[in-house]
Design a protein around this motif. Structure first.
Motif, PDB file in Angstrom:
ATOM      1  N   GLY A  23     -63.161 -48.202 -77.741  1.00 18.09           N
ATOM      2  CA  GLY A  23     -63.293 -46.783 -77.371  1.00 18.09           C
ATOM      3  C   GLY A  23     -63.100 -46.593 -75.875  1.00 18.09           C
ATOM      4  N   THR A  24     -63.751 -47.448 -75.091  1.00 15.93           N
ATOM      5  CA  THR A  24     -63.598 -47.387 -73.625  1.00 15.93           C
ATOM      6  C   THR A  24     -62.133 -47.576 -73.250  1.00 15.93           C
ATOM      7  OG1 THR A  24     -65.805 -48.279 -73.259  1.00 15.93           O
ATOM      8  CG2 THR A  24     -64.232 -48.549 -71.457  1.00 15.93           C
ATOM      9  N   THR A  25     -61.489 -48.516 -73.925  1.00 16.82           N
ATOM     10  CA  THR A  25     -60.140 -48.913 -73.516  1.00 16.82           C
ATOM     11  C   THR A  25     -59.087 -47.875 -73.874  1.00 16.82           C
ATOM     12  OG1 THR A  25     -60.826 -51.195 -73.758  1.00 16.82           O
ATOM     13  CG2 THR A  25     -58.466 -50.776 -73.698  1.00 16.82           C
ATOM     14  N   GLY A  36     -62.754 -61.272 -72.668  1.00 11.25           N
ATOM     15  CA  GLY A  36     -64.036 -60.626 -72.946  1.00 11.25           C
ATOM     16  C   GLY A  36     -63.850 -59.513 -73.963  1.00 11.25           C
ATOM     17  N   GLY A  37     -64.940 -58.814 -74.268  1.00  9.89           N
ATOM     18  CA  GLY A  37     -64.877 -57.734 -75.266  1.00  9.89           C
ATOM     19  C   GLY A  37     -63.908 -56.640 -74.859  1.00  9.89           C
ATOM     20  N   THR A  38     -64.094 -56.075 -73.657  1.00  3.45           N
ATOM     21  CA  THR A  38     -63.174 -55.015 -73.220  1.00  3.45           C
ATOM     22  C   THR A  38     -61.783 -55.590 -72.945  1.00  3.45           C
ATOM     23  OG1 THR A  38     -63.948 -55.314 -70.946  1.00  3.45           O
ATOM     24  CG2 THR A  38     -64.950 -53.517 -72.206  1.00  3.45           C
ATOM     25  N   GLY A  39     -61.729 -56.847 -72.460  1.00  4.87           N
ATOM     26  CA  GLY A  39     -60.444 -57.461 -72.127  1.00  4.87           C
ATOM     27  C   GLY A  39     -59.531 -57.585 -73.340  1.00  4.87           C
ATOM     28  N   ALA A  55     -57.707 -64.702 -66.878  1.00  5.21           N
ATOM     29  CA  ALA A  55     -59.042 -65.152 -67.265  1.00  5.21           C
ATOM     30  C   ALA A  55     -59.331 -66.474 -66.573  1.00  5.21           C
ATOM     31  CB  ALA A  55     -59.147 -65.279 -68.782  1.00  5.21           C
ATOM     32  N   SER A  56     -60.545 -67.031 -66.839  1.00  2.00           N
ATOM     33  CA  SER A  56     -61.021 -68.155 -66.030  1.00  2.00           C
ATOM     34  C   SER A  56     -60.825 -69.527 -66.653  1.00  2.00           C
ATOM     35  CB  SER A  56     -62.504 -67.961 -65.710  1.00  2.00           C
ATOM     36  OG  SER A  56     -63.265 -68.054 -66.905  1.00  2.00           O
ATOM     37  N   SER A  57     -60.184 -69.629 -67.824  1.00  4.01           N
ATOM     38  CA  SER A  57     -59.993 -70.968 -68.394  1.00  4.01           C
ATOM     39  C   SER A  57     -58.820 -70.970 -69.376  1.00  4.01           C
ATOM     40  CB  SER A  57     -61.261 -71.430 -69.125  1.00  4.01           C
ATOM     41  OG  SER A  57     -61.433 -70.657 -70.290  1.00  4.01           O
ATOM     42  N   ASP A  71     -58.683 -72.082 -72.414  1.00  3.12           N
ATOM     43  CA  ASP A  71     -58.997 -71.677 -73.790  1.00  3.12           C
ATOM     44  C   ASP A  71     -59.181 -70.170 -73.899  1.00  3.12           C
ATOM     45  OD1 ASP A  71     -61.426 -72.179 -72.421  1.00  3.12           O
ATOM     46  OD2 ASP A  71     -62.498 -72.002 -74.338  1.00  3.12           O
ATOM     47  N   LYS A  72     -59.709 -69.535 -72.839  1.00  2.00           N
ATOM     48  CA  LYS A  72     -59.795 -68.068 -72.867  1.00  2.00           C
ATOM     49  C   LYS A  72     -58.387 -67.466 -72.865  1.00  2.00           C
ATOM     50  CE  LYS A  72     -64.399 -67.254 -71.008  1.00  2.00           C
ATOM     51  NZ  LYS A  72     -65.238 -66.491 -70.085  1.00  2.00           N
ATOM     52  N   LEU A  73     -57.487 -68.092 -72.090  1.00  2.00           N
ATOM     53  CA  LEU A  73     -56.109 -67.579 -72.040  1.00  2.00           C
ATOM     54  C   LEU A  73     -55.377 -67.809 -73.355  1.00  2.00           C
ATOM     55  CD1 LEU A  73     -55.287 -68.548 -68.375  1.00  2.00           C
ATOM     56  CD2 LEU A  73     -55.398 -66.230 -69.309  1.00  2.00           C
ATOM     57  N   ASP A  82     -54.478 -68.009 -64.951  1.00  2.00           N
ATOM     58  CA  ASP A  82     -55.819 -68.600 -64.894  1.00  2.00           C
ATOM     59  C   ASP A  82     -56.327 -68.434 -63.464  1.00  2.00           C
ATOM     60  OD1 ASP A  82     -58.052 -70.187 -64.649  1.00  2.00           O
ATOM     61  OD2 ASP A  82     -57.232 -71.860 -65.797  1.00  2.00           O
ATOM     62  N   TYR A  83     -57.170 -67.414 -63.234  1.00  4.04           N
ATOM     63  CA  TYR A  83     -57.573 -67.135 -61.851  1.00  4.04           C
ATOM     64  C   TYR A  83     -58.596 -68.124 -61.300  1.00  4.04           C
ATOM     65  CZ  TYR A  83     -60.675 -63.724 -64.375  1.00  4.04           C
ATOM     66  OH  TYR A  83     -61.529 -63.094 -65.244  1.00  4.04           O
ATOM     67  N   SER A  84     -59.031 -69.075 -62.132  1.00  2.00           N
ATOM     68  CA  SER A  84     -59.897 -70.121 -61.576  1.00  2.00           C
ATOM     69  C   SER A  84     -59.040 -71.235 -60.960  1.00  2.00           C
ATOM     70  CB  SER A  84     -60.809 -70.707 -62.651  1.00  2.00           C
ATOM     71  OG  SER A  84     -60.045 -71.429 -63.578  1.00  2.00           O
ATOM     72  N   VAL A  97     -61.348 -48.813 -62.793  1.00  2.56           N
ATOM     73  CA  VAL A  97     -62.665 -49.431 -62.577  1.00  2.56           C
ATOM     74  C   VAL A  97     -63.439 -49.337 -63.887  1.00  2.56           C
ATOM     75  CG1 VAL A  97     -64.794 -49.362 -61.232  1.00  2.56           C
ATOM     76  CG2 VAL A  97     -62.623 -48.702 -60.174  1.00  2.56           C
ATOM     77  N   ILE A  98     -63.582 -50.490 -64.557  1.00  4.51           N
ATOM     78  CA  ILE A  98     -64.258 -50.502 -65.867  1.00  4.51           C
ATOM     79  C   ILE A  98     -65.687 -51.022 -65.721  1.00  4.51           C
ATOM     80  CG2 ILE A  98     -64.181 -51.411 -68.244  1.00  4.51           C
ATOM     81  CD1 ILE A  98     -61.782 -49.634 -67.604  1.00  4.51           C
ATOM     82  N   GLY A  99     -65.878 -52.124 -64.990  1.00  3.55           N
ATOM     83  CA  GLY A  99     -67.230 -52.681 -64.885  1.00  3.55           C
ATOM     84  C   GLY A  99     -67.275 -53.810 -63.880  1.00  3.55           C
ATOM     85  N   GLY A 121     -61.868 -44.118 -61.934  1.00  2.00           N
ATOM     86  CA  GLY A 121     -63.090 -44.541 -62.605  1.00  2.00           C
ATOM     87  C   GLY A 121     -63.035 -44.247 -64.097  1.00  2.00           C
ATOM     88  N   VAL A 122     -63.722 -45.096 -64.857  1.00  2.74           N
ATOM     89  CA  VAL A 122     -63.773 -44.921 -66.318  1.00  2.74           C
ATOM     90  C   VAL A 122     -65.243 -44.988 -66.725  1.00  2.74           C
ATOM     91  CG1 VAL A 122     -63.108 -45.911 -68.543  1.00  2.74           C
ATOM     92  CG2 VAL A 122     -61.536 -46.058 -66.587  1.00  2.74           C
ATOM     93  N   PHE A 123     -65.754 -43.955 -67.382  1.00  2.78           N
ATOM     94  CA  PHE A 123     -67.158 -43.948 -67.815  1.00  2.78           C
ATOM     95  C   PHE A 123     -67.179 -43.392 -69.241  1.00  2.78           C
ATOM     96  CE2 PHE A 123     -71.732 -42.492 -66.440  1.00  2.78           C
ATOM     97  CZ  PHE A 123     -72.264 -43.251 -67.460  1.00  2.78           C
ATOM     98  N   TRP A 124     -67.053 -44.331 -70.196  1.00  2.00           N
ATOM     99  CA  TRP A 124     -66.883 -43.917 -71.591  1.00  2.00           C
ATOM    100  C   TRP A 124     -68.104 -43.157 -72.125  1.00  2.00           C
ATOM    101  CZ3 TRP A 124     -69.100 -45.680 -76.345  1.00  2.00           C
ATOM    102  CH2 TRP A 124     -68.435 -45.209 -77.479  1.00  2.00           C
ATOM    103  N   GLY A 125     -69.334 -43.607 -71.769  1.00  2.00           N
ATOM    104  CA  GLY A 125     -70.549 -42.942 -72.261  1.00  2.00           C
ATOM    105  C   GLY A 125     -70.559 -41.466 -71.875  1.00  2.00           C
ATOM    106  N   ASP A 145     -73.951 -65.941 -70.174  1.00  2.00           N
ATOM    107  CA  ASP A 145     -73.447 -67.194 -69.582  1.00  2.00           C
ATOM    108  C   ASP A 145     -71.915 -67.269 -69.555  1.00  2.00           C
ATOM    109  OD1 ASP A 145     -76.007 -67.929 -69.142  1.00  2.00           O
ATOM    110  OD2 ASP A 145     -76.123 -69.444 -70.720  1.00  2.00           O
ATOM    111  N   ARG A 146     -71.246 -66.158 -69.785  1.00  2.00           N
ATOM    112  CA  ARG A 146     -69.787 -66.059 -69.652  1.00  2.00           C
ATOM    113  C   ARG A 146     -69.069 -66.887 -70.718  1.00  2.00           C
ATOM    114  NH1 ARG A 146     -67.288 -66.748 -63.532  1.00  2.00           N
ATOM    115  NH2 ARG A 146     -65.148 -66.088 -63.962  1.00  2.00           N
ATOM    116  N   LYS A 147     -69.746 -67.119 -71.858  1.00  2.00           N
ATOM    117  CA  LYS A 147     -69.160 -67.969 -72.895  1.00  2.00           C
ATOM    118  C   LYS A 147     -68.592 -67.188 -74.073  1.00  2.00           C
ATOM    119  CE  LYS A 147     -71.869 -72.072 -71.887  1.00  2.00           C
ATOM    120  NZ  LYS A 147     -73.273 -72.447 -71.919  1.00  2.00           N
TER     121      LYS A 147
END
Ligand SMILES: NC(=O)c1ccc[n+]([C@@H]2O[C@H](COP(=O)([O-])OP(=O)(O)OC[C@H]3O[C@@H](n4cnc5c(N)ncnc54)[C@H](OP(=O)(O)O)[C@@H]3O)[C@@H](O)[C@H]2O)c1
Length: 324
Positions: A125-127, A150-153, A171-173, A175-177, A190-192, A236-238, A261-265, A313-315
């Motif tokens: 919905g936000t996206t 991530g969820g929004t990603g 993304a940071s890894s 496996d995420k990519l 991979d921005y890490s 700007v999402i979060g 800015g984006v403020f879905w709520g 924990d970003r997992k």
């Protein structure tokens, strides 16, 4: 009924599982048996009193749910007991039953599971609001997604592709990519391990980025903004990284670009008809496979703390769902 309760602010492990009375629907409300409730990053903040919404204690986390109508309040017409529904309520869905107004409900198509539907409202919905209303994205434009697994990603990758954009997932890894690629991303960073600015320059052929979707903030924001193209829109999402970036305004002048800015709520409250229309579009896309309504993992209600810990924990890789 069983409910997850936040009685005192603290980390996920401080949440309690309690037996509380099943509520009764008032006039214009319905009682819904929750079959699946989806968690979001902001649930990790709301239970620590670090979020903009501050419900009275005790409360349950989880802003969105799917299930079936168990009872109708006085005066409710057009809805029946047993109908499959989903809804968004800000917080309070991590429990066996919720009471809600019918204006917050949508009917669930047979093609979708409760788990898929529970997690559709907030991230997708936000996206759709972000990309269509705020960015006014056009087919053929480049869309960069930070925190892309991530969820929004994931929602941004999928809706970006549905709208005809070329999607660069960051993304940071590896496996995420890999998940981002599976969900349709055209390019990966991979921005890490890689330099974000150099890679974006290379991929866009020096033209810069048209639309940038940022749910992360922190140290990524400035190099991302420096990568914008002429007339670009930075959404700007979060701030999942924790730090709210401070932006040198001269960059907007030099790039001829916008920060939006984006403020879905707030959008849901201000423009309910438009939001309902977009939710209908998302359900249609999900039922026909245009978007995946991807679920990473499902936990029983009793393991809500473990589920929230994955997000904190970003997992998490996409949506985390709990089942009462
Ligand atoms: N504006 C709105 O209306 C709206 C609506 C929904 C959500 N949001 C906000 O958007 C943000 C992201 O939500 P989400 O549901 O996509 O969260 P998520 O599923 O947890 O994804 C966030 C991503 O941020 C990255 N990240 C970087 N540093 C992190 C850290 N310290 N902890 C956790 N993640 C970190 C991670 O990707 P990498 O590991 O790849 O970097 C992670 O995949 C949150 O701040 C949320 O409140 C805003």
């Amino acid at each position: 009924m069983k409910a997850v309760l936040c009685r005192a602010y603290g980390p996920p492990e401080s949440l309690e599982i309690a037996e509380i009375p099943t509520p009764e629907p008032g006039a214009g409300e319905v009682l819904v048996r929750v079959r699946a409730a989806a968690l979001n990053f902001f649930d990790t903040l709301i239970i620590e009193n670090r979020y903009q919404a501050k419900p009275d204690l005790p409360f349950s986390p989880a802003a969105e749910f799917a299930g079936e109508i168990a009872a109708l309040g006085e005066g409710v017409a057009g809805w029946s007991v047993g109908e499959r529904v989903s809804g968004y309520m800000g917080w309070g869905a991590a429990r066996e039953y919720v009471v809600t107004g019918t204006d917050r409900l949508v009917r669930v198509p047979d093609a979708l599971t409760d788990e898929q539907t529970a997690g559709l409202a907030v991230t997708y919905g936000t996206t759709i609001h972000a990309l269509v209303d705020r960015a006014e994205i056009k087919p053929g434009e480049t869309l960069v997604v930070l925190g892309a697994a991530g969820g929004t990603g994931i929602a941004a990758i999928e809706i970006g592709k549905a709208l005809g954009a070329t999607v660069i997932a960051c993304a940071s890894s590896p496996d995420k990519l890999a998940l981002a690629r599976e969900r349709g991303a055209d390019h990966l960073i991979d921005y890490s391990a890689e330099n974000l600015r150099e890679r974006l320059k290379e991929i866009t052929g020096g033209n810069g980025v048209d639309v940038l979707y940022d749910p992360v903030g922190g140290d990524l924001a400035e190099p991302a903004l420096r990568s914008m193209g002429w007339g670009g829109r930075y959404l700007v999402i979060g701030f999942a990284a924790g730090e709210i970036p401070k932006i040198p305004l001269n960059l907007l002048l030099l790039k001829g670009c916008d920060i939006r800015g984006v403020f879905w709520g707030a959008f849901c409250k201000r423009e309910p008809a438009r939001q309902a229309q977009q939710m209908g579009q998302l359900l249609e896309w999900a039922a026909s496979g245009v978007i995946s309504a991807h679920v990473d993992a499902t936990f029983p209600l009793e393991e809500t703390a473990t589920a929230l810990r994955l997000i904190a924990d970003r997992k998490a890789r996409g949506k985390i769902v709990i089942k009462p």
